[in-house]
Scaffold this motif. Sequence first.
Motif, mmCIF file in Angstrom:
data_model
loop_
_atom_site.group_PDB
_atom_site.id
_atom_site.type_symbol
_atom_site.label_atom_id
_atom_site.label_comp_id
_atom_site.label_asym_id
_atom_site.label_seq_id
_atom_site.Cartn_x
_atom_site.Cartn_y
_atom_site.Cartn_z
ATOM 1 N N ASN A 90 0.806 -1.223 0.000
ATOM 2 C CA ASN A 90 0.000 0.000 0.000
ATOM 3 C C ASN A 90 0.840 1.275 0.000
ATOM 4 O OD1 ASN A 90 -2.454 -1.342 -0.147
ATOM 5 N ND2 ASN A 90 -2.647 -1.485 2.080
ATOM 6 N N ARG A 91 2.162 1.136 0.052
ATOM 7 C CA ARG A 91 3.000 2.307 -0.177
ATOM 8 C C ARG A 91 2.825 2.829 -1.598
ATOM 9 N NH1 ARG A 91 8.563 -0.318 2.258
ATOM 10 N NH2 ARG A 91 7.955 -0.363 4.483
ATOM 11 N N THR A 92 2.423 1.926 -2.493
ATOM 12 C CA THR A 92 2.135 2.285 -3.878
ATOM 13 C C THR A 92 0.628 2.402 -4.025
ATOM 14 O OG1 THR A 92 4.068 1.039 -4.625
ATOM 15 C CG2 THR A 92 2.409 1.585 -6.278
ATOM 16 N N ILE A 93 0.153 3.538 -4.497
ATOM 17 C CA ILE A 93 -1.285 3.731 -4.595
ATOM 18 C C ILE A 93 -1.849 2.973 -5.789
ATOM 19 C CG2 ILE A 93 -1.151 6.002 -3.505
ATOM 20 C CD1 ILE A 93 -1.561 7.204 -6.310
ATOM 21 N N GLY A 94 -3.155 2.747 -5.773
ATOM 22 C CA GLY A 94 -3.821 2.097 -6.896
ATOM 23 C C GLY A 94 -3.424 0.640 -7.046
ATOM 24 N N ASN A 95 -3.452 0.146 -8.287
ATOM 25 C CA ASN A 95 -3.077 -1.225 -8.626
ATOM 26 C C ASN A 95 -3.877 -2.273 -7.840
ATOM 27 O OD1 ASN A 95 -0.530 -0.776 -10.436
ATOM 28 N ND2 ASN A 95 -0.230 0.534 -8.652
ATOM 29 N N PRO A 96 -5.215 -2.165 -7.773
ATOM 30 C CA PRO A 96 -5.988 -3.076 -6.932
ATOM 31 C C PRO A 96 -5.929 -4.530 -7.364
ATOM 32 C CG PRO A 96 -7.444 -1.772 -8.325
ATOM 33 C CD PRO A 96 -6.081 -1.168 -8.447
ATOM 34 N N ALA A 97 -5.972 -4.811 -8.670
ATOM 35 C CA ALA A 97 -5.966 -6.209 -9.108
ATOM 36 C C ALA A 97 -4.626 -6.869 -8.815
ATOM 37 C CB ALA A 97 -6.296 -6.305 -10.599
ATOM 38 N N ALA A 98 -3.538 -6.133 -8.995
ATOM 39 C CA ALA A 98 -2.208 -6.689 -8.711
ATOM 40 C C ALA A 98 -2.066 -7.007 -7.227
ATOM 41 C CB ALA A 98 -1.133 -5.692 -9.152
ATOM 42 N N LYS A 99 -2.464 -6.075 -6.361
ATOM 43 C CA LYS A 99 -2.369 -6.300 -4.917
ATOM 44 C C LYS A 99 -3.270 -7.461 -4.487
ATOM 45 C CE LYS A 99 -1.462 -1.418 -3.844
ATOM 46 N NZ LYS A 99 -2.055 -0.177 -3.273
ATOM 47 N N SER A 100 -4.470 -7.514 -5.050
ATOM 48 C CA SER A 100 -5.427 -8.547 -4.645
ATOM 49 C C SER A 100 -4.953 -9.926 -5.032
ATOM 50 C CB SER A 100 -6.792 -8.258 -5.276
ATOM 51 O OG SER A 100 -7.290 -7.017 -4.824
ATOM 52 N N ALA A 101 -4.358 -10.052 -6.212
ATOM 53 C CA ALA A 101 -3.872 -11.371 -6.639
ATOM 54 C C ALA A 101 -2.761 -11.860 -5.713
ATOM 55 C CB ALA A 101 -3.384 -11.290 -8.083
ATOM 56 N N ILE A 102 -1.878 -10.969 -5.296
ATOM 57 C CA ILE A 102 -0.830 -11.366 -4.351
ATOM 58 C C ILE A 102 -1.459 -11.820 -3.038
ATOM 59 C CG2 ILE A 102 1.083 -10.497 -2.946
ATOM 60 C CD1 ILE A 102 1.861 -8.722 -5.328
ATOM 61 N N ASP A 103 -2.433 -11.064 -2.540
ATOM 62 C CA ASP A 103 -3.098 -11.421 -1.286
ATOM 63 C C ASP A 103 -3.741 -12.804 -1.374
ATOM 64 O OD1 ASP A 103 -4.442 -10.529 1.405
ATOM 65 O OD2 ASP A 103 -6.102 -11.211 0.142
ATOM 66 N N MET A 104 -4.461 -13.067 -2.456
ATOM 67 C CA MET A 104 -5.156 -14.360 -2.567
ATOM 68 C C MET A 104 -4.177 -15.502 -2.767
ATOM 69 S SD MET A 104 -8.671 -13.326 -4.587
ATOM 70 C CE MET A 104 -7.900 -12.522 -5.980
ATOM 71 N N ALA A 105 -3.087 -15.251 -3.474
ATOM 72 C CA ALA A 105 -2.059 -16.287 -3.619
ATOM 73 C C ALA A 105 -1.430 -16.611 -2.265
ATOM 74 C CB ALA A 105 -0.997 -15.829 -4.611
ATOM 75 N N LEU A 106 -1.281 -15.604 -1.405
ATOM 76 C CA LEU A 106 -0.760 -15.852 -0.056
ATOM 77 C C LEU A 106 -1.723 -16.708 0.756
ATOM 78 C CD1 LEU A 106 0.683 -12.318 0.769
ATOM 79 C CD2 LEU A 106 1.994 -14.436 0.533
ATOM 80 N N TRP A 107 -3.016 -16.438 0.654
ATOM 81 C CA TRP A 107 -3.998 -17.276 1.346
ATOM 82 C C TRP A 107 -3.948 -18.709 0.809
ATOM 83 C CZ3 TRP A 107 -7.214 -16.671 5.475
ATOM 84 C CH2 TRP A 107 -7.374 -15.376 5.996
ATOM 85 N N ASP A 108 -3.720 -18.863 -0.475
ATOM 86 C CA ASP A 108 -3.587 -20.204 -1.050
ATOM 87 C C ASP A 108 -2.384 -20.921 -0.453
ATOM 88 O OD1 ASP A 108 -4.215 -22.341 -2.807
ATOM 89 O OD2 ASP A 108 -2.856 -21.563 -4.343
ATOM 90 N N VAL A 109 -1.289 -20.207 -0.307
ATOM 91 C CA VAL A 109 -0.091 -20.780 0.332
ATOM 92 C C VAL A 109 -0.391 -21.185 1.771
ATOM 93 C CG1 VAL A 109 2.187 -20.180 1.269
ATOM 94 C CG2 VAL A 109 1.650 -19.672 -1.109
ATOM 95 N N ILE A 110 -1.052 -20.306 2.511
ATOM 96 C CA ILE A 110 -1.344 -20.601 3.921
ATOM 97 C C ILE A 110 -2.240 -21.825 4.032
ATOM 98 C CG2 ILE A 110 -2.485 -19.718 5.995
ATOM 99 C CD1 ILE A 110 -1.584 -16.883 5.030
ATOM 100 N N GLY A 111 -3.262 -21.917 3.176
ATOM 101 C CA GLY A 111 -4.124 -23.092 3.193
ATOM 102 C C GLY A 111 -3.360 -24.361 2.903
ATOM 103 N N LYS A 112 -2.461 -24.302 1.944
ATOM 104 C CA LYS A 112 -1.657 -25.479 1.617
ATOM 105 C C LYS A 112 -0.717 -25.850 2.760
ATOM 106 C CE LYS A 112 -1.841 -24.750 -3.396
ATOM 107 N NZ LYS A 112 -1.129 -24.226 -4.592
#
Length: 367
Positions: A90-112
């Motif tokens: 969030n130091r970088t403004i905007g870019n919602p889809a890029a940030k969201s994909a990283i977040d969801m990939a992290l949740w996928d890692v945590i689930g695994k």
Amino acid sequence: MKITAVEAIPFAIPYTKPLRFASGEVHTADHVLVRVHTDEGLVGIAEAPPRPFTYGETQESIVAVIHRIFAPEIVGMSALEREGIHARLNRTIGNPAAKSAIDMALWDVIGKSVNLPVTELLGGYADRMAVSHMVGFAPPEEMVAAAERVRGQYGITTFKVKVGRKPFMLDVEACRALRRGLGDDVELYIDGNRGWTASESARALRAMEDLDLTLAEELCPADDVLGRRWLAEQSRIPVVADESATRPGEVTRELLDGASNAISIKTARTGFTTSQRILFQSEGLGVEVVMGNQVDGQIGTMCTVAFGAAYQRTAQRAGELSNFLDMSDDLLTEPLRIIDGTLFARRGAGLGIEIDPDKLAHYRQDR
């Protein structure tokens, strides 16, 4: 469980027909596959669908910001440090889809890492969602035929109708045709993608009062502050904020200003972490929510199901989960299947999905 690398792989899959709506049209799914690698060998995956005509992101910008800015910031951090990771992103403004994909990939890692589905980690309320299908711009008879085909083939009985054309009577007649053709046992709601003015929206809603519409989404632009408030005050159905409510602060503004009284949540733009905040915020204020679609492919659709099924408030409405049906192919080894109007969350660890390497090699755009 340290992050060792973040990939952003552009891929392009044609649609079987153009998707047309008030803010633009889409002929090809020019998306980005995001993969987060860890030192334990786990790989989390997600999908970033650009919407340049709505949020300004393109396929090229998503790849660039992930590779040049986001990856260097988070490589070396623990995949469990989600709040710290978000602070850096969030130091970088905007870019919602890029940030969201990283977040969801992290949740996928945590689930695994704990061998549990993401749906259970998030809330575990249900394992499925009813499906809503989007009906795009076309002559009324074609819109009815498309909806009838989807109902007959997949058992879907909730339809989101794209409106926002000028003159607005084109959309009124299309909605009338859909109600006549589909009968009274289906749910219809509309999405204007900011295509009408407030006065056009009010006239259109009055003209359709007998059609039993359930929601009206983003009929006019967010900058029409007083017009939106005036429209919401007189509307007999909930007015849904979508593109105008992409962050918790915007949700607060929309609801407290009286410009909207329902919220669309899209995991493609707020991931799982921020989507949680928006959901709990909406629940605390007593407003309805609907799980939206950002022209997602099957990867993004599974993310929406995983989140939507996890909570009672999101699971109780049909989610917009069928845009992938208009894609000519996808990247998953096991494609999604809509049965009796329902889509199930996967029971495997994380998101429960895997990428077909041959399909990825065929559709990727960087080689």
